[in-house]
Design an enzyme around this catalytic site. Structure first.
Site, PDB file in Angstrom:
ATOM      1  N   THR A   1       0.865  -1.110  -0.097  1.00 26.54           N
ATOM      2  CA  THR A   1      -0.002   0.160  -0.046  1.00 26.54           C
ATOM      3  C   THR A   1       0.820   1.088   0.049  1.00 26.54           C
ATOM      4  OG1 THR A   1      -1.480  -1.367   1.584  1.00 26.54           O
ATOM      5  CG2 THR A   1      -1.822   1.096   1.311  1.00 26.54           C
TER       6      THR A   1
ATOM      7  N   THR B   1      -1.925   2.126   6.396  1.00 21.65           N
ATOM      8  CA  THR B   1      -1.515   0.949   5.726  1.00 21.65           C
ATOM      9  C   THR B   1      -1.312  -0.027   6.643  1.00 21.65           C
ATOM     10  OG1 THR B   1       0.331  -0.069   4.431  1.00 21.65           O
ATOM     11  CG2 THR B   1       0.962   1.615   6.158  1.00 21.65           C
TER      12      THR B   1
ATOM     13  N   ARG C   1     -11.815 -10.201  -2.727  1.00 20.14           N
ATOM     14  CA  ARG C   1     -11.630  -9.409  -1.348  1.00 20.14           C
ATOM     15  C   ARG C   1     -11.192  -8.224  -1.551  1.00 20.14           C
ATOM     16  NH1 ARG C   1      -6.739  -6.644   1.194  1.00 20.14           N
ATOM     17  NH2 ARG C   1      -7.067  -6.833   3.424  1.00 20.14           N
ATOM     18  N   VAL C   2     -11.798  -7.329  -0.640  1.00 17.70           N
ATOM     19  CA  VAL C   2     -11.544  -5.774  -0.782  1.00 17.70           C
ATOM     20  C   VAL C   2     -11.147  -5.625   0.799  1.00 17.70           C
ATOM     21  CG1 VAL C   2     -12.623  -3.462  -0.773  1.00 17.70           C
ATOM     22  CG2 VAL C   2     -13.381  -5.362  -2.439  1.00 17.70           C
ATOM     23  N   GLY C   3     -10.079  -4.561   0.895  1.00 14.71           N
ATOM     24  CA  GLY C   3      -9.526  -4.327   2.096  1.00 14.71           C
ATOM     25  C   GLY C   3     -10.248  -2.999   2.796  1.00 14.71           C
ATOM     26  N   ASP C   4      -9.304  -2.292   3.477  1.00 14.58           N
ATOM     27  CA  ASP C   4      -9.590  -1.112   4.296  1.00 14.58           C
ATOM     28  C   ASP C   4      -9.424   0.057   3.043  1.00 14.58           C
ATOM     29  OD1 ASP C   4      -6.737   0.598   4.961  1.00 14.58           O
ATOM     30  OD2 ASP C   4      -6.725  -1.567   4.283  1.00 14.58           O
TER      31      ASP C   4
ATOM     32  N   HIS D   1      -2.640  -4.347   8.131  1.00 16.84           N
ATOM     33  CA  HIS D   1      -3.524  -5.230   7.872  1.00 16.84           C
ATOM     34  C   HIS D   1      -5.137  -4.836   7.718  1.00 16.84           C
ATOM     35  CE1 HIS D   1      -5.472  -9.203   9.578  1.00 16.84           C
ATOM     36  NE2 HIS D   1      -5.626  -9.121   8.524  1.00 16.84           N
TER      37      HIS D   1
END
Lengths: 166, 140
Positions: free
Chosen positions: B1, B52, B29-32, B54
């Protein structure tokens, strides 16, 4: 104290032999953003320019150099936000776009939505005239190596990416 | 990121974050990162954060907005960033890093993992670092 720009290149584990490239990459990106600010440009222009440079630098997990999903493909997410209006734009799971951050900005500027995802985001990119790039052009040998290494059943991708909790 | 925050000469604040996501993630999968308040947040009245780390744990604590909440309560950019990262570590066991700025141009680059490549430019001086405690400067 103004103007100011601050960038990051990710907080994951960086092998020693790649650390110098990471440091020089964030320094050149921050210089590019600062040059825009010094020229009287907006903070939005500055952050989009800085992040675009980092997306184009294969040393970072964004754009070219993104890590791969379990199928060995690139799927990228991005967001921008404007502090004046609280306007925001984002894309997720985009595949063949060199600079997702620029597409995220177009979502903010050209739509009333907050986020477009996957095929819808790709259709929007085409409608905006954003060029599509070959999928392979975003995949580096390093990301392919890490993908293979983490296919092993006992691999821990989160630990491999972020490092141990310590 | 990768990410950036900035305050321009008119005092307008912005943030941007972009990522390839998590290693070997499931397809779709979509993250934050694309989530307002998690991957980034910017408000001229408070400041801006780009995060940035987990993604699943960043989202659980809405890290970017949480840090600006601490600044609204009077914390400095550095203290607010550390409070947010510490809460994410203790509450949901996540590591990460942030770059934070306030409307006056005070800024911080903080992380709870072992390293984060960062750089800042202000008053024609370049600041940068990678490992915990590093802060190098040079003329821009």
């Amino acid at each position: 104290m103004l103007p100011v720009v601050v960038v990051h290149g990710g907080a994951g584990h960086i092998p020693k032999e790649r650390s110098e490239r990471s440091t020089s990459g964030v320094c050149s990106a921050v210089r590019a953003g600062y040059a825009i600010l010094r020229g009287g440009g907006s903070s939005m222009d500055a952050v989009v320019e800085a992040v675009s440079q980092l997306e184009n630098n294969p040393s970072f997990n964004a754009g070219c150099g993104s890590v791969l999903n379990v199928k060995g493909e690139v799927e990228m997410d991005a967001i921008v936000m404007d502090g004046k209006t609280l306007g925001s734009g984002a894309v997720s799971a985009v595949r063949n776009i060199a600079n997702p951050v620029q597409l995220a900005r177009l979502v903010m500027d050209k739509t009333s939505h907050a986020c477009l995802t996957a095929e819808g985001a790709s259709q929007f990119a085409r409608a905006m005239g954003v060029p599509e790039v070959p999928l392979e052009s975003l995949i580096t040998e390093y990301s392919r190596m890490r993908w293979k290494k983490n296919l092993a059943p006992d691999a821990n991708p989160v630990e491999s990416q972020m490092g141990k909790m310590g | 990121t990768v990410g950036a925050v900035a305050v321009d000469s008119e005092g307008n604040i912005a943030c941007a974050t972009s990522t390839g996501g998590m290693l070997n993630k499931m397809e779709g999968r979509v993250g934050d990162t694309p989530c307002i308040g998690s991957g980034g947040y910017a408000d001229n009245q408070t400041g801006a954060v780009s995060t940035t780390g987990h993604g699943e744990t960043i989202m659980k604590v809405t890290l970017a907005r949480l840090i600006l909440f601490h600044m609204e309560q009077g914390q400095s950019v550095e203290a607010a960033s550390d409070l947010g990262l510490a809460y994410m570590k203790t509450r949901v066991g996540g590591l990460g890093g942030v770059v934070t700025v306030d409307p006056q141009g005070n800024w911080a680059a903080r992380f709870s993992s072992l390293q984060m490549a960062w750089a800042a430019a202000q008053k024609d001086t370049l600041h940068y670092g990678l490992y915990t405690g590093e802060h190098f400067t040079q003329s821009i």
